[in-house]
Design an enzyme around this catalytic site. Sequence first.
Site, PDB file in Angstrom:
ATOM      1  N   LYS A  13     -10.041  -3.846 -23.360  1.00  0.00           N
ATOM      2  CA  LYS A  13      -9.438  -5.153 -23.005  1.00  0.00           C
ATOM      3  C   LYS A  13      -9.318  -6.067 -24.208  1.00  0.00           C
ATOM      4  CE  LYS A  13     -12.720  -6.148 -20.162  1.00  0.00           C
ATOM      5  NZ  LYS A  13     -13.823  -6.699 -20.500  1.00  0.00           N
ATOM      6  N   ARG A  88     -16.432 -12.280 -13.427  1.00  0.00           N
ATOM      7  CA  ARG A  88     -17.087 -10.982 -13.414  1.00  0.00           C
ATOM      8  C   ARG A  88     -17.764 -10.695 -12.076  1.00  0.00           C
ATOM      9  NH1 ARG A  88     -17.681  -9.943 -18.980  1.00  0.00           N
ATOM     10  NH2 ARG A  88     -18.719  -7.984 -19.475  1.00  0.00           N
ATOM     11  N   ARG A 127     -18.487   2.547 -31.022  1.00  0.00           N
ATOM     12  CA  ARG A 127     -18.510   1.130 -31.381  1.00  0.00           C
ATOM     13  C   ARG A 127     -19.915   0.707 -31.819  1.00  0.00           C
ATOM     14  NH1 ARG A 127     -16.442  -3.298 -27.136  1.00  0.00           N
ATOM     15  NH2 ARG A 127     -18.582  -3.414 -26.407  1.00  0.00           N
ATOM     16  N   ARG A 133     -23.393  -3.724 -32.090  1.00  0.00           N
ATOM     17  CA  ARG A 133     -23.679  -4.714 -31.040  1.00  0.00           C
ATOM     18  C   ARG A 133     -24.950  -4.317 -30.312  1.00  0.00           C
ATOM     19  NH1 ARG A 133     -18.843  -6.392 -27.063  1.00  0.00           N
ATOM     20  NH2 ARG A 133     -20.512  -6.234 -25.525  1.00  0.00           N
ATOM     21  N   ARG A 144     -24.355  -1.677 -17.787  1.00  0.00           N
ATOM     22  CA  ARG A 144     -23.167  -2.539 -17.721  1.00  0.00           C
ATOM     23  C   ARG A 144     -22.089  -1.910 -16.839  1.00  0.00           C
ATOM     24  NH1 ARG A 144     -22.507  -2.748 -23.815  1.00  0.00           N
ATOM     25  NH2 ARG A 144     -20.424  -3.568 -23.475  1.00  0.00           N
TER      26      ARG A 144
HETATM   27  P1  ADP Z   1     -18.189  -5.899 -22.238  1.00  0.00           P
HETATM   28  O1  ADP Z   1     -16.968  -6.225 -21.463  1.00  0.00           O
HETATM   29  O2  ADP Z   1     -17.953  -4.876 -23.302  1.00  0.00           O
HETATM   30  O3  ADP Z   1     -19.418  -5.629 -21.405  1.00  0.00           O
HETATM   31  P2  ADP Z   1     -18.382  -8.682 -23.087  1.00  0.00           P
HETATM   32  O4  ADP Z   1     -18.254  -8.981 -24.531  1.00  0.00           O
HETATM   33  O5  ADP Z   1     -17.288  -9.088 -22.171  1.00  0.00           O
HETATM   34  O6  ADP Z   1     -18.631  -7.128 -23.068  1.00  0.00           O
HETATM   35  O7  ADP Z   1     -19.747  -9.281 -22.507  1.00  0.00           O
HETATM   36  C1  ADP Z   1     -20.989  -9.021 -23.095  1.00  0.00           C
HETATM   37  C2  ADP Z   1     -22.112  -9.595 -22.239  1.00  0.00           C
HETATM   38  O8  ADP Z   1     -21.956 -11.024 -22.104  1.00  0.00           O
HETATM   39  C3  ADP Z   1     -22.170  -9.092 -20.792  1.00  0.00           C
HETATM   40  O9  ADP Z   1     -22.845  -7.863 -20.657  1.00  0.00           O
HETATM   41  C4  ADP Z   1     -22.919 -10.260 -20.104  1.00  0.00           C
HETATM   42  O10 ADP Z   1     -24.306 -10.216 -20.363  1.00  0.00           O
HETATM   43  C5  ADP Z   1     -22.360 -11.478 -20.813  1.00  0.00           C
HETATM   44  N1  ADP Z   1     -21.192 -12.038 -20.096  1.00  0.00           N
HETATM   45  C6  ADP Z   1     -19.906 -12.095 -20.550  1.00  0.00           C
HETATM   46  N2  ADP Z   1     -19.103 -12.659 -19.637  1.00  0.00           N
HETATM   47  C7  ADP Z   1     -19.882 -12.950 -18.569  1.00  0.00           C
HETATM   48  C8  ADP Z   1     -19.641 -13.516 -17.287  1.00  0.00           C
HETATM   49  N3  ADP Z   1     -18.426 -13.912 -16.898  1.00  0.00           N
HETATM   50  N4  ADP Z   1     -20.702 -13.661 -16.443  1.00  0.00           N
HETATM   51  C9  ADP Z   1     -21.926 -13.286 -16.794  1.00  0.00           C
HETATM   52  N5  ADP Z   1     -22.228 -12.736 -17.979  1.00  0.00           N
HETATM   53  C10 ADP Z   1     -21.225 -12.552 -18.858  1.00  0.00           C
END
Ligand code: ADP
Length: 191
Positions: A13, A88, A127, A133, A144
């Site tokens: 994404k 989410r 990655r 990360r 996740r």
């Molecule tokens: P990915 O989509 O690869 O899991 P992101 O960079 O979108 O990674 O998010 C990394 C982390 O940030 C998530 O695992 C969560 O802990 C937190 N996070 C991001 N967006 C949200 C959200 N909308 N609600 C709750 N936690 C979030």
Amino acid sequence: MRIVLMGPPGGGKGTQAGILKQQWQIPHISTGELLRAAVRDGTPLGLQAKATMDAGELVSDDLMLGLIEARLSQPDAAAGFILDGYPRNLSQAESLDVVLARIGQPVSGALLVEVDPEHIVERLAKRAEQEGRSDDDETTVRKRLAIYAEQTAPVAHYYARQGQLVRVLGEGGIEEITQRILAAVEQAGWP
Ligand code: ADP
């Protein structure tokens, strides 16, 4: 155009959003990036969110709503936006509708980029080597993905019920996927 970009963690994404924001000249708002920046800067939000993120769990809806409201009220978001990583879960989807209704700018539609979970574990292992990360180790990635299936996948149904969901296959070359997205969005005729 106000788009919610959805798809599994590590599904590409972020890469697509980076291309689409150029194409559409609107900001790419990634809640993951915003949170990682807060952690780097050591803000109170970052301090609260770090352990949860490292565990692969979701940061609380309250913290996220504050973060997203503040970001959406920045002037650049008036032109539209690509939301990546929010909403989410269903509660966040409902909050987002409330916030956007208040400013008279409802979501145009949601785009679901679909990728087979087994490909994702491989992609994220790569990655992890490249970017380091802290939430890309295999156990956390599986966590996740499980949270995605349980809490985020229902958000796609939420948009589908409102006739606002478009699905695109997220496998293949980067450019091929971008072309699929552009064609699907054009066909959807979103405002
Ligand atoms: P990915 O989509 O690869 O899991 P992101 O960079 O979108 O990674 O998010 C990394 C982390 O940030 C998530 O695992 C969560 O802990 C937190 N996070 C991001 N967006 C949200 C959200 N909308 N609600 C709750 N936690 C979030």
